[in-house]
Design a protein around this motif. Structure first.
Motif, PDB file in Angstrom:
ATOM      1  N   ASN A 142       9.054  -5.103  11.842  1.00  0.00           N
ATOM      2  CA  ASN A 142       8.775  -6.385  11.209  1.00  0.00           C
ATOM      3  C   ASN A 142       8.709  -6.291   9.681  1.00  0.00           C
ATOM      4  N   TRP A 143       9.539  -7.109   9.044  1.00  0.00           N
ATOM      5  CA  TRP A 143       9.584  -7.150   7.585  1.00  0.00           C
ATOM      6  C   TRP A 143       9.672  -8.600   7.118  1.00  0.00           C
ATOM      7  N   VAL A 144       9.060  -8.862   5.962  1.00  0.00           N
ATOM      8  CA  VAL A 144       9.183 -10.175   5.343  1.00  0.00           C
ATOM      9  C   VAL A 144       9.653  -9.986   3.904  1.00  0.00           C
ATOM     10  N   LEU A 145      10.592 -10.785   3.501  1.00  0.00           N
ATOM     11  CA  LEU A 145      11.183 -10.689   2.158  1.00  0.00           C
ATOM     12  C   LEU A 145      10.322 -11.421   1.135  1.00  0.00           C
ATOM     13  N   TYR A 146      10.101 -10.756  -0.011  1.00  0.00           N
ATOM     14  CA  TYR A 146       9.590 -11.445  -1.186  1.00  0.00           C
ATOM     15  C   TYR A 146      10.700 -11.343  -2.229  1.00  0.00           C
ATOM     16  N   SER A 147      11.448 -12.406  -2.397  1.00  0.00           N
ATOM     17  CA  SER A 147      12.672 -12.350  -3.195  1.00  0.00           C
ATOM     18  C   SER A 147      12.380 -12.579  -4.677  1.00  0.00           C
ATOM     19  N   VAL A 148      12.853 -11.640  -5.514  1.00  0.00           N
ATOM     20  CA  VAL A 148      12.659 -11.766  -6.967  1.00  0.00           C
ATOM     21  C   VAL A 148      13.990 -11.707  -7.717  1.00  0.00           C
ATOM     22  N   GLY A 149      15.076 -11.614  -7.012  1.00  0.00           N
ATOM     23  CA  GLY A 149      16.399 -11.536  -7.633  1.00  0.00           C
ATOM     24  C   GLY A 149      17.435 -11.203  -6.578  1.00  0.00           C
ATOM     25  N   ASN A 150      18.712 -11.348  -6.924  1.00  0.00           N
ATOM     26  CA  ASN A 150      19.779 -11.104  -5.948  1.00  0.00           C
ATOM     27  C   ASN A 150      19.457 -11.847  -4.649  1.00  0.00           C
ATOM     28  N   HIS A 151      19.102 -13.107  -4.798  1.00  0.00           N
ATOM     29  CA  HIS A 151      18.504 -13.850  -3.689  1.00  0.00           C
ATOM     30  C   HIS A 151      19.449 -13.971  -2.488  1.00  0.00           C
ATOM     31  N   ARG A 152      20.707 -14.262  -2.733  1.00  0.00           N
ATOM     32  CA  ARG A 152      21.631 -14.429  -1.603  1.00  0.00           C
ATOM     33  C   ARG A 152      21.772 -13.123  -0.827  1.00  0.00           C
ATOM     34  N   ARG A 153      21.952 -12.020  -1.542  1.00  0.00           N
ATOM     35  CA  ARG A 153      22.115 -10.722  -0.881  1.00  0.00           C
ATOM     36  C   ARG A 153      20.833 -10.353  -0.128  1.00  0.00           C
ATOM     37  N   ALA A 154      19.705 -10.607  -0.746  1.00  0.00           N
ATOM     38  CA  ALA A 154      18.428 -10.296  -0.100  1.00  0.00           C
ATOM     39  C   ALA A 154      18.253 -11.107   1.186  1.00  0.00           C
ATOM     40  N   ASN A 155      18.596 -12.370   1.128  1.00  0.00           N
ATOM     41  CA  ASN A 155      18.454 -13.213   2.317  1.00  0.00           C
ATOM     42  C   ASN A 155      19.413 -12.795   3.428  1.00  0.00           C
ATOM     43  N   LEU A 156      20.582 -12.314   3.063  1.00  0.00           N
ATOM     44  CA  LEU A 156      21.527 -11.837   4.076  1.00  0.00           C
ATOM     45  C   LEU A 156      20.999 -10.579   4.763  1.00  0.00           C
ATOM     46  N   ILE A 157      20.310  -9.739   4.009  1.00  0.00           N
ATOM     47  CA  ILE A 157      19.672  -8.558   4.622  1.00  0.00           C
ATOM     48  C   ILE A 157      18.571  -9.009   5.577  1.00  0.00           C
ATOM     49  N   TRP A 182       9.173  -6.436   1.441  1.00  0.00           N
ATOM     50  CA  TRP A 182      10.236  -5.776   0.691  1.00  0.00           C
ATOM     51  C   TRP A 182      10.877  -6.758  -0.277  1.00  0.00           C
ATOM     52  N   THR A 183      11.589  -6.190  -1.268  1.00  0.00           N
ATOM     53  CA  THR A 183      12.355  -6.996  -2.200  1.00  0.00           C
ATOM     54  C   THR A 183      13.567  -6.205  -2.640  1.00  0.00           C
ATOM     55  N   CYS A 218       0.840  -3.143   4.267  1.00  0.00           N
ATOM     56  CA  CYS A 218       0.360  -4.090   3.260  1.00  0.00           C
ATOM     57  C   CYS A 218      -1.072  -4.498   3.585  1.00  0.00           C
ATOM     58  N   SER A 219      -1.737  -5.067   2.603  1.00  0.00           N
ATOM     59  CA  SER A 219      -3.134  -5.452   2.806  1.00  0.00           C
ATOM     60  C   SER A 219      -3.275  -6.713   3.656  1.00  0.00           C
ATOM     61  N   SER A 220      -2.236  -7.542   3.701  1.00  0.00           N
ATOM     62  CA  SER A 220      -2.330  -8.807   4.430  1.00  0.00           C
ATOM     63  C   SER A 220      -1.503  -8.770   5.703  1.00  0.00           C
ATOM     64  N   PRO A 221      -2.024  -9.341   6.792  1.00  0.00           N
ATOM     65  CA  PRO A 221      -1.272  -9.384   8.048  1.00  0.00           C
ATOM     66  C   PRO A 221      -0.334 -10.578   8.157  1.00  0.00           C
ATOM     67  N   VAL A 222      -0.332 -11.451   7.143  1.00  0.00           N
ATOM     68  CA  VAL A 222       0.520 -12.649   7.183  1.00  0.00           C
ATOM     69  C   VAL A 222       1.568 -12.548   6.079  1.00  0.00           C
ATOM     70  N   PRO A 223       2.706 -13.223   6.234  1.00  0.00           N
ATOM     71  CA  PRO A 223       3.800 -13.091   5.270  1.00  0.00           C
ATOM     72  C   PRO A 223       3.382 -13.383   3.835  1.00  0.00           C
ATOM     73  N   ASN A 224       3.573 -12.350   2.973  1.00  0.00           N
ATOM     74  CA  ASN A 224       3.293 -12.449   1.542  1.00  0.00           C
ATOM     75  C   ASN A 224       1.870 -12.896   1.245  1.00  0.00           C
ATOM     76  N   LEU A 230       0.799  -1.221   0.000  1.00  0.00           N
ATOM     77  CA  LEU A 230       0.000   0.000   0.000  1.00  0.00           C
ATOM     78  C   LEU A 230       0.836   1.278   0.000  1.00  0.00           C
ATOM     79  N   GLU A 231       2.060   1.211   0.491  1.00  0.00           N
ATOM     80  CA  GLU A 231       2.901   2.416   0.577  1.00  0.00           C
ATOM     81  C   GLU A 231       4.300   2.102   0.058  1.00  0.00           C
ATOM     82  N   PRO A 232       4.431   1.728  -1.217  1.00  0.00           N
ATOM     83  CA  PRO A 232       5.753   1.336  -1.736  1.00  0.00           C
ATOM     84  C   PRO A 232       6.710   2.522  -1.803  1.00  0.00           C
ATOM     85  N   GLN A 233       7.956   2.243  -1.487  1.00  0.00           N
ATOM     86  CA  GLN A 233       8.997   3.272  -1.604  1.00  0.00           C
ATOM     87  C   GLN A 233      10.304   2.626  -2.042  1.00  0.00           C
TER      88      GLN A 233
END
Length: 288
Positions: free
Chosen positions: A59-74, A100-101, A114-120, A36-39
């Motif tokens: 609280n953040w949950v990753l939705y990975s679409v690329g650079n997967h290793r770097r994203a997971n390390l974050i 985030w991604t 986000c519209s959903s209270p559960v991960p992704n 709802l509030e992308p930046q």
């Protein structure tokens, strides 16, 4: 189906199952989770990425679409967010959950709201693999959990097209009394439940004027969406029911008119549940 609903391909950017839409006022029914509030956030390093996300909220949950290793390390440097399946009947988490991604090595796309209270947007439950006759019960579990409303002891429910009985079982387990109707019998285990009364017959042939006051009406019947709309219109005009949860079984391209007709019913909503497949769910609560 989400792309077909959004339509304007020149205004869309697809990153695997993440779709960026230039029209900020659209809230598509096929989206599992709307950011709802992308930046866009520029980062210098993994540590910097985690720091900047934490500075916005916890609280953040990753939705990975690329650079997967770097994203997971974050993500590993962010506070842990439980991914355990939900226990039906327990309240949803109340803490804000952002998504985030990593667009590229130095760019995060994130939304704190986000519209959903559960991960992704994925509702997963600790399943009951013994009592229900099939997995259709999960749709009703999810609908009740999203609404944070459940049938109560002493309430009356009508389950149209109920065989083999998964939805009737859910409502009965909540403590409600369930009138079940289908041309086919219920699973024997379900038919023995003390809170369920089953009648052989057609859910479409039932006259709403003869049913009296109901707290819930359910339908998981296999029918074209236009026929479901006509059924619901009749119930809303002639019946006395407060809450409705009905599966919209989709058939083809012409279904969009019927979906718009269902959306036009005041106070209602259409959602794509995690446990829906090629179908949607129409919901109306608190109807007088």
């Amino acid at each position: 189906m989400l792309l077909a609903e959004l339509g304007d391909e020149q205004d869309l950017l697809c990153m695997e199952r993440l779709v960026l839409d230039c029209h900020s006022d659209r809230f598509p029914v096929w989206a599992e989770n709307v950011w709802l509030e992308p930046q866009v956030i520029s980062i210098d390093s993994i540590k910097d990425g985690a720091r900047k996300l934490r500075s916005i909220q916890r609280n953040w949950v990753l939705y990975s679409v690329g650079n997967h290793r770097r994203a997971n390390l974050i993500q590993e440097q962010l506070p842990h967010v439980s991914a355990k399946p939900l226990v039906f009947g327990e309240p949803l988490p109340k803490s804000p959950l952002g998504s985030w991604t990593l667009i590229d090595k130095n760019t995060i796309l994130a939304s704190a709201k986000c519209s959903s209270p559960v991960p992704n947007g994925a509702f997963r439950f600790v399943e009951n693999k013994i009592d229900p006759p099939n997995r259709a019960y999960l749709k009703l579990w999810e609908a009740f959990t999203r609404l944070e409303m459940f049938p109560q002891s002493g309430q009356l429910c009508l389950d149209l097209g109920s065989s083999p009985g998964g939805w009737s079982w859910v409502a009965a387990q909540c403590g409600a009394h369930v009138y079940s109707i289908d041309k086919a019998p219920l699973d024997e285990r379900i038919s023995r439940h003390p809170n369920i009364e089953h009648c052989l017959g057609s859910g479409f042939a039932l006259d709403p004027r003869h049913c009296g006051q109901l707290d819930w009406l359910f339908s998981d019947m296999a029918c074209y969406p236009d026929r479901l709309f006509k059924l619901l219109t009749r119930w809303l005009e002639q019946g006395e029911c407060r809450n409705y949860i009905c599966t919209v079984k989709l058939q083809g391209e012409d279904d969009w008119k019927s979906i718009r007709d269902l959306q036009s019913i005041p106070g209602s909503q259409i959602v794509h549940l995690s446990h829906n497949k090629h179908e949607l769910t129409w919901i109306l609560t608190g109807n007088e």
